[in-house]
Design a protein around this motif. Sequence first.
Motif, short mmCIF file in Angstrom:
data_model
loop_
_atom_site.label_atom_id
_atom_site.label_comp_id
_atom_site.label_asym_id
_atom_site.label_seq_id
_atom_site.Cartn_x
_atom_site.Cartn_y
_atom_site.Cartn_z
N THR A 79 0.83 -1.21 0.00
CA THR A 79 0.00 0.00 0.00
C THR A 79 0.87 1.25 0.00
O THR A 79 2.05 1.22 0.36
CB THR A 79 -0.92 0.05 1.24
OG1 THR A 79 -0.12 0.25 2.42
CG2 THR A 79 -1.74 -1.23 1.38
N VAL A 80 0.24 2.36 -0.38
CA VAL A 80 0.92 3.66 -0.36
C VAL A 80 1.37 4.01 1.06
O VAL A 80 2.48 4.50 1.27
CB VAL A 80 -0.02 4.76 -0.90
CG1 VAL A 80 0.64 6.13 -0.76
CG2 VAL A 80 -0.41 4.50 -2.34
N ASP A 81 0.53 3.73 2.05
CA ASP A 81 0.86 4.05 3.44
C ASP A 81 2.09 3.29 3.91
O ASP A 81 2.94 3.84 4.61
CB ASP A 81 -0.32 3.76 4.36
CG ASP A 81 -1.44 4.79 4.21
OD1 ASP A 81 -1.14 5.93 3.84
OD2 ASP A 81 -2.60 4.44 4.46
N GLU A 82 2.20 2.02 3.54
CA GLU A 82 3.37 1.24 3.95
C GLU A 82 4.65 1.87 3.39
O GLU A 82 5.67 1.96 4.07
CB GLU A 82 3.23 -0.20 3.47
CG GLU A 82 2.14 -0.99 4.20
CD GLU A 82 1.94 -2.38 3.64
OE1 GLU A 82 2.82 -2.85 2.88
OE2 GLU A 82 0.90 -2.99 3.94
N TYR A 83 4.57 2.33 2.15
CA TYR A 83 5.72 2.99 1.52
C TYR A 83 6.06 4.29 2.23
O TYR A 83 7.22 4.54 2.58
CB TYR A 83 5.42 3.25 0.04
CG TYR A 83 6.31 4.30 -0.58
CD1 TYR A 83 7.67 4.05 -0.79
CD2 TYR A 83 5.79 5.54 -0.93
CE1 TYR A 83 8.48 5.02 -1.35
CE2 TYR A 83 6.61 6.51 -1.49
CZ TYR A 83 7.95 6.25 -1.70
OH TYR A 83 8.75 7.21 -2.23
N THR A 84 5.05 5.14 2.49
CA THR A 84 5.33 6.45 3.10
C THR A 84 5.83 6.31 4.54
O THR A 84 6.62 7.13 5.00
CB THR A 84 4.09 7.36 3.06
OG1 THR A 84 2.99 6.72 3.75
CG2 THR A 84 3.68 7.67 1.62
N TYR A 85 5.40 5.26 5.23
CA TYR A 85 5.89 5.04 6.59
C TYR A 85 7.38 4.67 6.56
O TYR A 85 8.17 5.15 7.38
CB TYR A 85 5.09 3.94 7.29
CG TYR A 85 3.90 4.48 8.06
CD1 TYR A 85 3.77 4.31 9.43
CD2 TYR A 85 2.89 5.19 7.41
CE1 TYR A 85 2.69 4.81 10.14
CE2 TYR A 85 1.80 5.69 8.10
CZ TYR A 85 1.71 5.50 9.46
OH TYR A 85 0.64 6.00 10.16
N LEU A 86 7.77 3.82 5.60
CA LEU A 86 9.19 3.47 5.49
C LEU A 86 10.02 4.69 5.10
O LEU A 86 11.12 4.90 5.63
CB LEU A 86 9.37 2.36 4.45
CG LEU A 86 9.14 0.92 4.89
CD1 LEU A 86 9.67 -0.04 3.83
CD2 LEU A 86 9.79 0.62 6.23
#
Length: 207
Positions: A79-86
């Motif tokens: 997901t986009v959120d998983e990417y932005t959290y990393l």
Amino acid sequence: MRSKKLLIEIIELLEKFENETAPGKENASLDDFVHFLQQKRSLQEDKNDIVRIAQNVSFLHRYSKFYIKKALKGSLLQTVDEYTYLVALYNEESLSKTEINNRNVVEKTSGNEVMRRLLKAKLIGERRDEKDRRIMRVFITDKGRTELMKVFPDLWKSATLLSGVLSLSEKETFLAITDKLCDFHKDIFVNCKEDEIDRLMLKLPPN
């Protein structure tokens, strides 16, 4: 019949003109009335522009998710959120869970679910804060860094696609405008999350 409807509309506008702008003004002129109509039109156009801005922002968010989903195909990041959290953790030793949720503009419940998936995939780790044991901090793992390096090229392509037909100067202008908007809304999200919409409206500068 159309003339009758138009006449009724003009009469209604005249009544509004008298009630809103001409009380006590005995010598209101035709120019005054025309100016009143122009203001009404400008106000309606402004409302239409505001609606279009909100709609376009919503559409751009969807287009962004559309491209990023393609970029993440085959990745451990789903997901986009998983990417932005990393990405938020990439240049940080660690962040508290509240800090990373605020940086990504994600509510606590949804943010904890994102972190749960990243922890399960061993892309991030967690530890207690050394000064305040009640606070849990998260950090990116070597596996998380490796995964980001794998997806960066395609994510750069997705960002390039999203900026689309904008010229270099248009991109610079767009970036400055969106930075300004994000700074304004970040303060509201972090500090005024529980306020009602009417109270939030007071934060807008006067026209």
